[in-house]
Structure formats: C-alpha cells, structure tokens
Scaffold this active site. Sequence first.
Site, PDB file in Angstrom:
ATOM      1  NE  ARG A  62       6.348   0.058  10.302  1.00  0.00           N
ATOM      2  CZ  ARG A  62       5.239  -0.076   9.604  1.00  0.00           C
ATOM      3  NH1 ARG A  62       5.176   0.373   8.353  1.00  0.00           N
ATOM      4  NH2 ARG A  62       4.180  -0.636  10.130  1.00  0.00           N
TER       5      ARG A  62
ATOM      6  NE  ARG B 120       7.236  -2.308   6.321  1.00  0.00           N
ATOM      7  CZ  ARG B 120       5.899  -2.309   6.367  1.00  0.00           C
ATOM      8  NH1 ARG B 120       5.206  -1.753   5.385  1.00  0.00           N
ATOM      9  NH2 ARG B 120       5.272  -2.854   7.380  1.00  0.00           N
TER      10      ARG B 120
ATOM     11  NE  ARG C 205      -4.273  -1.142   9.866  1.00  0.00           N
ATOM     12  CZ  ARG C 205      -3.248  -0.626   9.181  1.00  0.00           C
ATOM     13  NH1 ARG C 205      -3.344   0.559   8.641  1.00  0.00           N
ATOM     14  NH2 ARG C 205      -2.141  -1.305   9.037  1.00  0.00           N
TER      15      ARG C 205
ATOM     16  CE  LYS D  83      -2.068  -0.976   3.891  1.00  0.00           C
ATOM     17  NZ  LYS D  83      -1.361  -2.241   4.217  1.00  0.00           N
TER      18      LYS D  83
ATOM     19  NE  ARG E 127       1.935  -4.722  11.452  1.00  0.00           N
ATOM     20  CZ  ARG E 127       3.081  -4.554  10.792  1.00  0.00           C
ATOM     21  NH1 ARG E 127       4.201  -5.000  11.303  1.00  0.00           N
ATOM     22  NH2 ARG E 127       3.083  -3.938   9.642  1.00  0.00           N
TER      23      ARG E 127
END
Length: 216
Positions: A160, A127, A88, A13, A171
Amino acid sequence: MKMILLGPPGSGKGTQAKMLSERLGVPQISTGDMLRAAVKEGTPMGLKAKAKMEAGGLVPDEVVVGIVKERLLKPDCDKGFILDGFPRTLAQADALKGTLSELNKQLDAVVSLEVDDDAVVGRIAGRRTCRDCGKMYHVEFDAPAVENKCDKCGGELFQRSDDQEETIRKRLEVYAEQTAPLIAYYKNDGILRDVDGMQNISAVQERILSELGCGQ
Ligand code: ADP
Ligand code: ADP
Ligand code: ZN
C-alpha cells in the site's frame, strides 16, 4: 455478533476481522477497504479521500460516518457485523451510537488489540495485499507459498502507498491523538475487551473468540 475491532494501524484488525467474519458468518465492514475502493474507482468521495489517506491523516468524519451508515442498512448486517477501522474518532463513535439506536441495535463488544509500537511498524512495513482478491500477507509472519504471488488466486501482491516508513509514523501519531481515547470511551460503556495482539495470528483469533464467549 455486533462488534468493533479497535487497535493501532498494523495491530491485525483486518486479518482478525476476515477470520472472524468467516467463523461467525457476519460481514466485515472495513472503512479503509471501502475508501480504497472509492479511490480506485475515482468516485467524487474517493477523490476527496485520496490525499488524506496518502498523507496518513483521517478522512473527514461526515464522509466515513455516511458510508458506514449506508452499509449498516444492508440486510446482511441484520445478524451482526464486525467494524474494522471505524470508529476512529470520538465524533464517529457518537455518530455510530446514534445510527445504531435508530436501527434499534446495540453493540455486543469492542475488542481492543494491544500491540506495541515497534511491532506495528514491522507489521505494516512487511504488509502485502493481493491486487486481485485483497487477501493480506506479511513477508515474514504470513508469507505466501510463492514470493509476491497470492496463494488463493495467483494475483500479484503489492505494498500500500501509505505503508511507507514516514507515513506509518504519522498514522501512529494520529492513532494516539484521535483514536486511542475510544478505549476509555468503550470501557465506560462496559463493553471493552482487551486482547493481547502480540501473539501469532491464530493465537490472537482464539483469544478474541474466547473473550466473545465463542471459543471451544
Ligand atoms: P490500517 O489497516 O493500517 O489501520 P485502514 O485501512 O483502516 O488502515 O485505513 C487506511 C486509511 O484510510 C487511514 O489512514 C485513513 O486515512 C482512512 N480511514 C480509514 N478508516 C477511517 C475512519 N474511520 N475515519 C477516517 N479515516 C479513515
Ligand atoms: P490492521 O488492519 O490493524 O492495519 P493487518 O491485519 O493489516 O492490520 O495486519 C498488518 C500486517 O501484520 C499484515 O501484513 C498481517 O499479515 C500482519 N499480521 C497480522 N496479525 C499478525 C500477528 N498476530 N503476528 C504477526 N503479523 C501479523
Ligand atoms: Zn488473491
């Protein structure tokens, strides 16, 4: 263009929203980025959000609804916007409907990025983000020219704190329970566009643009 990018964590996203924002000339509104900025600044909202984010849970609806509403009122959203990571939950989707109708605006499209669970785990685990400019990378699929160094500004890349294996699974559960129902919600509104998110970054971008009727 007034649109939402919907998809599980790691589906791309943020990557796609940044590219679309440049291409279409409308702002990217990322609740994750705004919340992380509040945490970094240590604002009261940031302090409240921090524990939830680190545990992989959701920040309360009224908090995120409030920041999105405030953001949508800014004049740069007049021509459109790309919502990334919001809504969400069904309650957030309903609140967004209310806010947009107050502003006399209507969503053009909701793009649903479809990526399987194994792929998102690999994407999130690899990431990396630039500490200085926020540009995103992947150690394998979108690597910087020099390891751990941002191509754009030379800043240091970091991982992160919520991108660790344990939190990723949490998640994904939260996504399946609370966010996935939005696919049916927007299908019912007749504005859902499914896009195969398993291809490479530029191929996904082209698919999205063509779904939006903006392809060449
Ligand atoms: P990802 O890019 O992996 O999907 P985000 O950067 O969008 O993650 O979000 C990171 C975290 O910020 C989420 O796990 C959640 O705790 C919080 N968050 C972001 N957007 C929302 C939202 N719309 N509602 C509730 N919490 C949110
Ligand atoms: P989200 O915002 O949905 O959590 P991101 O855009 O942050 O997802 O992407 C997660 C990770 O996967 C990043 O490291 C990004 O570079 C990488 N990535 C994004 N899109 C693709 C793709 N189509 N193929 C491979 N890796 C991708
Ligand atoms: Zn940078």
